[in-house]
Design an enzyme around this catalytic site. Structure first.
Site, PDB file in Angstrom:
ATOM      1  N   ALA A 105       2.615  -9.799  -1.231  1.00 39.71           N
ATOM      2  CA  ALA A 105       1.664 -10.835  -1.625  1.00 39.71           C
ATOM      3  C   ALA A 105       0.282 -10.787  -0.987  1.00 39.71           C
ATOM      4  O   ALA A 105      -0.670 -11.326  -1.548  1.00 39.71           O
ATOM      5  CB  ALA A 105       2.280 -12.217  -1.367  1.00 39.71           C
ATOM      6  N   ALA A 106       0.141 -10.244   0.222  1.00 41.77           N
ATOM      7  CA  ALA A 106      -1.152 -10.289   0.905  1.00 41.77           C
ATOM      8  C   ALA A 106      -2.195  -9.458   0.144  1.00 41.77           C
ATOM      9  O   ALA A 106      -1.851  -8.468  -0.501  1.00 41.77           O
ATOM     10  CB  ALA A 106      -1.009  -9.780   2.335  1.00 41.77           C
ATOM     11  N   LYS A 110      -3.260 -12.940  -5.919  1.00 43.64           N
ATOM     12  CA  LYS A 110      -2.314 -13.207  -6.999  1.00 43.64           C
ATOM     13  C   LYS A 110      -1.453 -14.428  -6.684  1.00 43.64           C
ATOM     14  O   LYS A 110      -1.128 -15.208  -7.572  1.00 43.64           O
ATOM     15  CB  LYS A 110      -1.472 -11.955  -7.253  1.00 43.64           C
ATOM     16  CG  LYS A 110      -2.334 -10.775  -7.700  1.00 43.64           C
ATOM     17  CD  LYS A 110      -1.572  -9.477  -7.727  1.00 43.64           C
ATOM     18  CE  LYS A 110      -2.502  -8.334  -8.113  1.00 43.64           C
ATOM     19  NZ  LYS A 110      -3.533  -8.060  -7.068  1.00 43.64           N
ATOM     20  N   CYS A 226      -2.987  -0.837  -8.076  1.00 43.02           N
ATOM     21  CA  CYS A 226      -4.438  -0.656  -8.207  1.00 43.02           C
ATOM     22  C   CYS A 226      -4.764   0.835  -8.077  1.00 43.02           C
ATOM     23  O   CYS A 226      -5.681   1.229  -7.363  1.00 43.02           O
ATOM     24  CB  CYS A 226      -5.201  -1.487  -7.175  1.00 43.02           C
ATOM     25  SG  CYS A 226      -4.810  -1.103  -5.452  1.00 43.02           S
TER      26      CYS A 226
END
Length: 313
Positions: A105-106, A110, A226
């Site tokens: 999550a970091a 998002k 990404c």
């Protein structure tokens, strides 16, 4: 920006005539900035920041640069986020009341977007394996004002003991080779090697094995990176479909500038076109790959409900 020779050669081979435009877009060094409004705040659209460049694929998203020192950012009304990254949480199509896991999550872009979509209902578990990054994640989520969020600092495999088969949706924005970060963070180029995408893909498969066990039957898995590397994008999507036969790849809506996934980059499976590729020479963003999977197993709750109805007849 000096791109690695092996990187240039790789994408010249993969993209053919399109490679020149792609490589030029990376070498331009022109970074596209963006930000989102936070719908959890009262009167969240009444900000002093310029809202004249809205994004058509994210209702709360805009093009433009903001500073982290501004009052509107510090109080959680705004969140700076790269435009292509915004489409990951948007593709998840989260509904209030769902149980959501953001597994990697970091720093929280998002997660903050997912929290806004839940509108205080259901649960968001935001996990980050790195303790330092987990603290940044906590700070960013705290500013949103969300009250239905649990922040964890755990290895994905350790979550299975408590959360096996628990989540309606699991989002894995996987640690990757970061090719989509080259313009934003040129230092990412120094980590790249011809073997790095393959190494990252091995780690991504291990993370996804845990994600699968955390997903409830009938749930949805959203996978993103990404990077542009097929080893981490279409080839991981193809691996998931082969490894877990009950998964099917869902079509994602493509807005202007968004490309289909490319079956030729993997095993030729036609449904890989349902994934989304965001290339910087086509789209106003740094780059992303997004694939959304639906588990087709019957949901236990529904089976029990039908069984109970039959027993009462």
């Amino acid at each position: 920006m000096n791109l690695p020779v092996k990187f240039i050669e790789k994408y010249q081979q993969l993209l053919g005539e399109e490679a020149t435009a792609f490589l030029t877009s990376l070498q331009s060094g022109k970074v596209q900035k963006g930000f989102r409004l936070n719908p959890l705040k009262p009167n969240f659209k009444q900000v002093r920041t310029d809202l004249s460049r809205p994004l058509n694929y994210v209702a709360t998203g805009y093009l433009g640069a903001i500073t982290g020192r501004s009052l509107e950012h510090q109080t959680g009304y705004l969140y700076s986020q790269e435009p292509s990254a915004m489409y990951v949480a948007e593709a998840a199509a989260v509904q209030p009341g769902e149980y959501i896991l953001d597994l990697c999550a970091a720093p929280g872009g998002k997660s903050t977007q997912l929290a806004g979509k839940l509108q205080g209902q259901g649960l968001l578990v935001a996990n980050e394996i790195d303790a330092k990054r987990a603290r940044v994640l906590a700070e960013n989520l705290e500013r949103t004002g969300a009250t239905n969020v649990q922040i964890l600092n755990e290895q994905p495999a350790k979550l299975i003991k408590k959360f096996k088969g628990f989540f309606d949706k699991v989002l894995v924005d996987a640690p990757c080779s970061g090719e989509g970060m080259f313009r934003k963070d040129p230092a990412a180029i120094t980590y790249w090697s011809v073997d790095y995408p393959r190494e990252c893909a091995n780690r991504q498969r291990e993370i996804l094995k845990s994600a699968w066990q955390l997903l409830k039957p009938g749930g949805q898995l959203i996978y993103s990176t990404c990077t542009f590397a097929p080893e981490e994008d279409e080839q991981i999507a193809a691996w998931l479909l082969a490894e877990y036969p009950t998964l099917k790849l869902l079509p994602l809506k493509k807005y202007s500038g968004m490309d289909n996934g490319r079956p030729e980059f993997a095993d030729g499976r036609a449904e890989l076109t349902r994934a989304v590729r965001l290339f910087p020479h086509h789209f106003q963003g740094e780059g992303h790959f997004i694939a959304k999977f639906q588990d087709t197993q019957p949901q236990p709750g529904r089976r029990l409900k039908r069984a109970k109805k039959r027993s009462n007849q």
